[in-house]
Design a protein around this motif. Structure first.
Motif, mmCIF file in Angstrom:
data_model
loop_
_atom_site.group_PDB
_atom_site.id
_atom_site.type_symbol
_atom_site.label_atom_id
_atom_site.label_comp_id
_atom_site.label_asym_id
_atom_site.label_seq_id
_atom_site.Cartn_x
_atom_site.Cartn_y
_atom_site.Cartn_z
ATOM 1 N N SER A 38 -24.285 -44.630 68.434
ATOM 2 C CA SER A 38 -24.125 -45.377 67.182
ATOM 3 C C SER A 38 -23.672 -44.453 66.062
ATOM 4 O O SER A 38 -23.797 -43.228 66.157
ATOM 5 C CB SER A 38 -25.420 -46.074 66.787
ATOM 6 N N TYR A 39 -23.157 -45.077 65.003
ATOM 7 C CA TYR A 39 -22.741 -44.349 63.806
ATOM 8 C C TYR A 39 -23.010 -45.245 62.607
ATOM 9 O O TYR A 39 -22.700 -46.435 62.636
ATOM 10 C CB TYR A 39 -21.237 -44.016 63.867
ATOM 11 N N SER A 40 -23.577 -44.660 61.555
ATOM 12 C CA SER A 40 -23.870 -45.405 60.328
ATOM 13 C C SER A 40 -23.456 -44.589 59.117
ATOM 14 O O SER A 40 -23.541 -43.357 59.124
ATOM 15 C CB SER A 40 -25.367 -45.697 60.205
ATOM 16 N N VAL A 41 -23.027 -45.294 58.071
ATOM 17 C CA VAL A 41 -22.753 -44.686 56.769
ATOM 18 C C VAL A 41 -23.658 -45.379 55.762
ATOM 19 O O VAL A 41 -23.678 -46.607 55.683
ATOM 20 C CB VAL A 41 -21.271 -44.866 56.345
ATOM 21 N N ILE A 42 -24.379 -44.575 54.991
ATOM 22 C CA ILE A 42 -25.276 -45.104 53.975
ATOM 23 C C ILE A 42 -24.813 -44.596 52.614
ATOM 24 O O ILE A 42 -24.613 -43.391 52.439
ATOM 25 C CB ILE A 42 -26.736 -44.648 54.217
ATOM 26 N N VAL A 43 -24.598 -45.510 51.671
ATOM 27 C CA VAL A 43 -24.283 -45.125 50.295
ATOM 28 C C VAL A 43 -25.612 -45.108 49.556
ATOM 29 O O VAL A 43 -26.265 -46.148 49.415
ATOM 30 C CB VAL A 43 -23.286 -46.109 49.645
ATOM 31 N N THR A 44 -26.011 -43.923 49.095
ATOM 32 C CA THR A 44 -27.353 -43.767 48.536
ATOM 33 C C THR A 44 -27.438 -44.013 47.045
ATOM 34 O O THR A 44 -28.509 -43.922 46.472
ATOM 35 C CB THR A 44 -27.905 -42.359 48.842
ATOM 36 N N GLY A 45 -26.321 -44.318 46.422
ATOM 37 C CA GLY A 45 -26.359 -44.587 44.989
ATOM 38 C C GLY A 45 -25.848 -43.404 44.207
ATOM 39 O O GLY A 45 -25.362 -42.417 44.765
ATOM 40 N N LEU A 46 -25.955 -43.491 42.911
ATOM 41 C CA LEU A 46 -25.434 -42.446 42.046
ATOM 42 C C LEU A 46 -26.467 -41.359 41.829
ATOM 43 O O LEU A 46 -27.640 -41.630 41.585
ATOM 44 C CB LEU A 46 -25.016 -43.041 40.698
ATOM 45 N N GLY A 47 -25.994 -40.112 41.925
ATOM 46 C CA GLY A 47 -26.856 -38.979 41.632
ATOM 47 C C GLY A 47 -26.916 -38.730 40.138
ATOM 48 O O GLY A 47 -26.308 -39.456 39.340
ATOM 49 N N GLY A 48 -27.610 -37.690 39.731
ATOM 50 C CA GLY A 48 -27.739 -37.353 38.321
ATOM 51 C C GLY A 48 -26.411 -37.067 37.644
ATOM 52 O O GLY A 48 -26.270 -37.210 36.438
ATOM 53 N N ASP A 49 -25.423 -36.680 38.439
ATOM 54 C CA ASP A 49 -24.103 -36.402 37.892
ATOM 55 C C ASP A 49 -23.193 -37.624 37.931
ATOM 56 O O ASP A 49 -22.009 -37.544 37.616
ATOM 57 C CB ASP A 49 -23.456 -35.251 38.645
ATOM 58 N N GLY A 50 -23.731 -38.771 38.355
ATOM 59 C CA GLY A 50 -22.963 -40.008 38.395
ATOM 60 C C GLY A 50 -22.101 -40.196 39.625
ATOM 61 O O GLY A 50 -21.367 -41.170 39.710
ATOM 62 N N LEU A 51 -22.178 -39.273 40.584
ATOM 63 C CA LEU A 51 -21.379 -39.379 41.810
ATOM 64 C C LEU A 51 -22.185 -40.035 42.927
ATOM 65 O O LEU A 51 -23.376 -39.768 43.080
ATOM 66 C CB LEU A 51 -20.911 -37.991 42.252
ATOM 67 N N PRO A 52 -21.534 -40.883 43.723
ATOM 68 C CA PRO A 52 -22.241 -41.534 44.823
ATOM 69 C C PRO A 52 -22.651 -40.531 45.900
ATOM 70 O O PRO A 52 -21.906 -39.603 46.222
ATOM 71 C CB PRO A 52 -21.214 -42.518 45.392
ATOM 72 N N GLY A 53 -23.828 -40.747 46.448
ATOM 73 C CA GLY A 53 -24.272 -39.992 47.608
ATOM 74 C C GLY A 53 -23.906 -40.760 48.867
ATOM 75 O O GLY A 53 -23.913 -41.984 48.887
ATOM 76 N N ILE A 54 -23.546 -40.020 49.913
ATOM 77 C CA ILE A 54 -23.189 -40.599 51.203
ATOM 78 C C ILE A 54 -24.002 -39.886 52.274
ATOM 79 O O ILE A 54 -24.067 -38.653 52.293
ATOM 80 C CB ILE A 54 -21.680 -40.415 51.506
ATOM 81 N N VAL A 55 -24.614 -40.640 53.156
ATOM 82 C CA VAL A 55 -25.332 -40.083 54.302
ATOM 83 C C VAL A 55 -24.739 -40.727 55.543
ATOM 84 O O VAL A 55 -24.544 -41.950 55.573
ATOM 85 C CB VAL A 55 -26.849 -40.373 54.224
ATOM 86 N N THR A 56 -24.433 -39.909 56.555
ATOM 87 C CA THR A 56 -23.947 -40.451 57.822
ATOM 88 C C THR A 56 -24.931 -40.086 58.920
ATOM 89 O O THR A 56 -25.548 -39.011 58.892
ATOM 90 C CB THR A 56 -22.539 -39.924 58.182
ATOM 91 N N VAL A 57 -25.079 -40.992 59.877
ATOM 92 C CA VAL A 57 -25.991 -40.786 60.994
ATOM 93 C C VAL A 57 -25.219 -41.067 62.285
ATOM 94 O O VAL A 57 -24.754 -42.188 62.500
ATOM 95 C CB VAL A 57 -27.216 -41.718 60.900
ATOM 96 N N SER A 58 -25.072 -40.034 63.104
ATOM 97 C CA SER A 58 -24.403 -40.155 64.396
ATOM 98 C C SER A 58 -25.446 -39.981 65.495
ATOM 99 O O SER A 58 -26.219 -39.025 65.463
ATOM 100 C CB SER A 58 -23.339 -39.060 64.568
ATOM 101 N N VAL A 59 -25.458 -40.875 66.466
ATOM 102 C CA VAL A 59 -26.406 -40.797 67.575
ATOM 103 C C VAL A 59 -25.620 -40.703 68.875
ATOM 104 O O VAL A 59 -24.701 -41.495 69.109
ATOM 105 C CB VAL A 59 -27.358 -42.016 67.591
ATOM 106 N N PHE A 60 -26.000 -39.723 69.696
ATOM 107 C CA PHE A 60 -25.342 -39.463 70.974
ATOM 108 C C PHE A 60 -26.372 -39.199 72.059
ATOM 109 O O PHE A 60 -27.538 -38.938 71.770
ATOM 110 C CB PHE A 60 -24.402 -38.252 70.845
ATOM 111 N N ASP A 61 -25.910 -39.230 73.294
ATOM 112 C CA ASP A 61 -26.799 -39.001 74.431
ATOM 113 C C ASP A 61 -27.364 -37.587 74.480
ATOM 114 O O ASP A 61 -28.504 -37.384 74.859
ATOM 115 C CB ASP A 61 -26.083 -39.286 75.757
ATOM 116 N N ASP A 62 -26.544 -36.571 74.117
ATOM 117 C CA ASP A 62 -27.058 -35.200 74.185
ATOM 118 C C ASP A 62 -26.633 -34.375 72.980
ATOM 119 O O ASP A 62 -25.809 -34.795 72.164
ATOM 120 C CB ASP A 62 -26.699 -34.523 75.512
#
Length: 103
Positions: A38-62
């Motif tokens: 699986s693969y997911s992208v999460i937009v975490t909102g604006l940081g203190g500097d007003g820029l969006p945070g992005i978190v990605t999660v990749s899941v693999f067998d090994d």
């Protein structure tokens, strides 16, 4: 299963542009990797500097497959520099010790 979690700040472009490029360009590539779960992208909102945070999660067998996804992501982000730019803030990876899914 193994997971790679990457944290970024979106310094150029918008979350909508990033999402569209993930859907049309990146997802077909990461899905083609051996062991993809699986693969997911999460937009975490604006940081203190007003820029969006992005978190990605990749899941693999090994672990090696999860590591390969990080290289793929870095290469892809450089390729997409005309559309958006990400500043990498950190990366964590490891074996998934516990997991649950809806029935």
């Amino acid at each position: 299963m193994y997971c790679s979690i990457r944290r970024y700040q979106l310094v150029k472009g918008t979350p909508d542009v990033l999402r569209e490029k993930v859907d049309t360009v990146f997802l077909p590539r990461i899905r083609a990797l051996d062991g993809f779960v699986s693969y997911s992208v999460i937009v975490t909102g604006l940081g203190g500097d007003g820029l969006p945070g992005i978190v990605t999660v990749s899941v693999f067998d090994d672990a090696e497959q999860a590591k390969a996804s990080s290289k793929l992501a870095a290469d892809w982000a450089r390729e997409m520099s005309g559309f958006f730019a990400l500043q990498k803030l950190g990366e964590e990876s490891g074996r998934i010790a516990c997991r649950a899914q809806a029935d």
